[in-house]
Design a protein around this motif. Structure first.
Motif, short mmCIF file in Angstrom:
data_model
loop_
_atom_site.label_atom_id
_atom_site.label_comp_id
_atom_site.label_asym_id
_atom_site.label_seq_id
_atom_site.Cartn_x
_atom_site.Cartn_y
_atom_site.Cartn_z
N ARG A 24 14.18 40.32 16.08
CA ARG A 24 13.11 40.38 17.09
C ARG A 24 12.32 39.07 17.04
N GLY A 25 13.08 37.98 17.02
CA GLY A 25 12.49 36.67 16.90
C GLY A 25 11.47 36.34 17.97
N GLY A 68 0.85 -1.17 0.00
CA GLY A 68 0.00 0.00 0.00
C GLY A 68 0.89 1.23 0.00
N VAL A 69 0.44 2.27 -0.68
CA VAL A 69 1.22 3.51 -0.76
C VAL A 69 0.27 4.69 -0.65
N MET A 70 0.58 5.64 0.21
CA MET A 70 -0.18 6.88 0.31
C MET A 70 0.77 8.05 0.51
N TYR A 71 0.40 9.19 -0.06
CA TYR A 71 1.14 10.43 0.11
C TYR A 71 0.34 11.37 1.02
N PHE A 72 1.06 12.23 1.74
CA PHE A 72 0.39 13.21 2.59
C PHE A 72 1.12 14.55 2.52
N ARG A 73 0.39 15.59 2.90
CA ARG A 73 0.94 16.95 2.95
C ARG A 73 0.52 17.59 4.27
N ILE A 74 1.46 18.27 4.93
CA ILE A 74 1.19 18.95 6.20
C ILE A 74 1.62 20.40 6.08
N ASP A 75 0.68 21.30 6.21
CA ASP A 75 0.97 22.74 6.23
C ASP A 75 1.12 23.17 7.69
N VAL A 76 2.34 23.56 8.06
CA VAL A 76 2.64 23.91 9.45
C VAL A 76 2.71 25.43 9.57
N PRO A 77 1.87 26.04 10.39
CA PRO A 77 1.87 27.51 10.50
C PRO A 77 2.91 28.02 11.50
N GLY A 78 3.40 29.19 11.25
CA GLY A 78 4.25 29.92 12.19
C GLY A 78 3.79 31.37 12.24
N LYS A 79 4.67 32.25 12.66
CA LYS A 79 4.35 33.68 12.69
C LYS A 79 5.60 34.44 12.31
N SER A 80 5.50 35.26 11.27
CA SER A 80 6.69 35.94 10.77
C SER A 80 7.09 37.10 11.68
N ALA A 81 8.38 37.39 11.67
CA ALA A 81 8.95 38.52 12.41
C ALA A 81 10.38 38.72 11.90
N HIS A 82 10.94 39.89 12.15
CA HIS A 82 12.35 40.10 11.84
C HIS A 82 13.16 39.20 12.76
N ALA A 83 14.21 38.58 12.19
CA ALA A 83 15.01 37.65 13.00
C ALA A 83 15.59 38.32 14.23
N ASP A 117 11.38 32.46 3.36
CA ASP A 117 11.69 33.20 2.15
C ASP A 117 12.86 34.16 2.30
N TRP A 118 13.46 34.22 3.53
CA TRP A 118 14.59 35.16 3.72
C TRP A 118 15.32 34.79 5.00
N PRO A 119 16.65 34.78 4.99
CA PRO A 119 17.39 34.39 6.20
C PRO A 119 17.09 35.26 7.41
N SER A 120 16.69 36.51 7.17
CA SER A 120 16.46 37.42 8.29
C SER A 120 15.00 37.48 8.73
N THR A 121 14.19 36.57 8.18
CA THR A 121 12.78 36.55 8.54
C THR A 121 12.42 35.24 9.20
N ASN A 135 8.77 30.27 14.72
CA ASN A 135 9.47 29.68 13.59
C ASN A 135 8.78 28.40 13.13
N ALA A 136 8.17 28.44 11.95
CA ALA A 136 7.45 27.28 11.44
C ALA A 136 8.38 26.11 11.14
N ILE A 137 9.63 26.40 10.81
CA ILE A 137 10.57 25.31 10.56
C ILE A 137 10.80 24.51 11.83
N GLY A 138 10.93 25.22 12.96
CA GLY A 138 11.10 24.52 14.24
C GLY A 138 9.89 23.67 14.58
N LYS A 139 8.69 24.19 14.33
CA LYS A 139 7.47 23.42 14.60
C LYS A 139 7.37 22.22 13.66
N ALA A 140 7.78 22.43 12.41
CA ALA A 140 7.78 21.31 11.46
C ALA A 140 8.77 20.23 11.88
#
Length: 432
Positions: free
Chosen positions: A227-228, A210-225, A284-288, A233-238
């Protein structure tokens, strides 16, 4: 059929060795990556028409298939639809009341990273008894073996008592509903079928995963790095979700075993099920501080679990992270199942078509058959699960499927064609 006639079939196919290699090479040249199957199908159609066969060519209709339990929208269908992606079938009518047989293969292949290859993936190279090229083993070699097997029977004027259908289909690499399922729903429902997935003759495939694919959209909140503290950070939550899925993968591996999956490849033992996060996109940006991340993954499993049970496992792992995380509990990820949605199957190896193929494969190769399968999804499930039509995998030997320097063993192409031709004779019967 007499022993002499059987030897004539084997000899005729052996004498067509160079033609078989040329046909595989021509098919590889077409670059028939999923979605671009038409050029390869034109090669097949031309070859069958040259034998005087009436060729049926059609494009799948998703609306006609949508209510079928085996249908799902593949990623290639979502991106491209089914226009200019034909299936091909041609039937040689039997001269008696023998049983019908379909020999089927898919013409689509997976993409390549040409920088990884030692050979040109689209201009096949023959070296040391191997033919290198994308799709040579998975499964244009098997498609060519089908055609050459039929041509040998035709050239020897062997009249089968039952109908023999030669069929080539699209989008197997993406799940296959527009291919084999479409053919079955079009009416190509034989008494038995053989698909020439590369089983490693004399080995025969009798199960799929059996084979199945999935997608997970993980939300975060943007800010200047700088003033993190004001963002999340959505990457950390992911990453937390990834760790939970990785743990689930290890837990499932510890409790799920399926011997046919590792009979032919002992390294698969302990890896019969697999959960893989294959893509991550976010920021989308290292400082965001990134405000969102999308994870996409695949879960595969052998016969023994339903799709509902597997979905429940994966969703529970994501839900546990969500419920225990302060941010995610208030901003839950969006989880959805997308693309591949295939159930596993298992074929009884006592089925007559399986035993006939086994007997011929062992006679031709002089080796003993091992029945295997269950580590990957394939088209055989459509026949076996939904139409009660026995369908094993009988195909050539080779290596590096979906990888660099894919190759097929030329001897095994000949042996596959011989096995197919003799099994067709045994199953369908002959005029006399």
């Amino acid at each position: 059929m007499s022993t002499d006639n059987r030897e004539d079939i084997r000899d005729r196919i052996e004498n067509k060795r160079d033609d078989l290699v040329d046909l595989v090479s021509e098919l590889v040249n077409q670059r028939s990556v999923t979605g671009n199957e038409k050029p390869a199908q034109e090669v097949v159609s031309s070859r069958l028409e040259a034998r005087g066969l009436e060729v049926d060519t059609w494009e799948p209709d998703a609306d006609e298939l949508r209510d079928h339990p085996g249908f799902f929208e593949t990623s290639s269908y979502v991106e491209q639809g089914y226009d200019d992606r034909p299936n091909v079938a041609a039937t040689r009518d039997g001269v008696g009341d023998g049983r019908s047989l379909t020999l089927s293969g898919h013409v689509d292949v997976v993409p390549v990273d040409e920088d990884e290859w030692s050979y040109d993936p689209w201009d096949p190279t023959v070296e040391d008894g191997r033919l290198y090229g994308r799709g040579s083993n998975d499964m244009l070699g098997g498609v060519a073996s089908i055609i050459v097997a039929y041509e040998a029977l035709d050239e020897l004027d062997i009249e089968l008592a039952g109908d023999l259908t030669i069929q080539t289909t699209v989008e197997e690499e993406d799940g296959g509903p527009g291919g084999v399922l479409s053919a079955l729903e079009r009416g190509y429902q034989p008494d038995a079928a053989i698909i020439t997935e590369p089983s490693g003759l004399p080995n025969i495939g009798m199960a799929s995963a059996g084979v199945m694919y999935f997608r997970i959209d993980v939300p975060g909140k943007s800010a200047h790095a700088a003033r993190g503290y004001a963002g999340v950070n959505a990457i950390g939550k992911a990453a937390e979700i990834y760790r939970a899925l990785d743990e689930l993968d290890r837990e499932r591996k510890s409790r799920i075993s399926y011997e046919p999956a590792f009979r032919q490849n002992p390294r698969l033992e302990g890896h019969e099920t697999n959960l893989n996060v294959g893509t991550i996109e976010g920021g989308d940006w290292p400082s965001t501080v990134p405000s969102g991340v999308v994870l996409e993954g695949r879960i595969g499993w052998p016969p023994g679990e339903t799709r509902e049970e597997v979905r429940a496992d994966v969703e529970a792992a994501v839900r546990e992270v969500t419920e225990t995380d302060e941010w995610l509990s208030d901003h839950p990820p969006e989880f959805e199942w997308v693309g591949w949605n295939a159930a596993p199957h298992e074929l009884d190896t006592d089925e007559e078509i399986v035993q006939l193929a086994r007997e011929n494969a062992e006679t031709i190769t002089g080796e003993t058959t091992t029945f295997g399968g269950g580590s990957g999804g394939n088209d055989e499930r459509f026949y076996n699960r939904y139409y009660d039509i026995p369908c094993p995998s009988v195909g050539p030997r080779g290596e590096n499927i979906h990888a660099a320097d894919e190759y097929v063993e030329i001897d095994s192409l000949v042996e596959t064609a011989q096995t197919l031709a003799l099994t067709a004779v045994d199953w369908c019967g002959t005029a006399e």
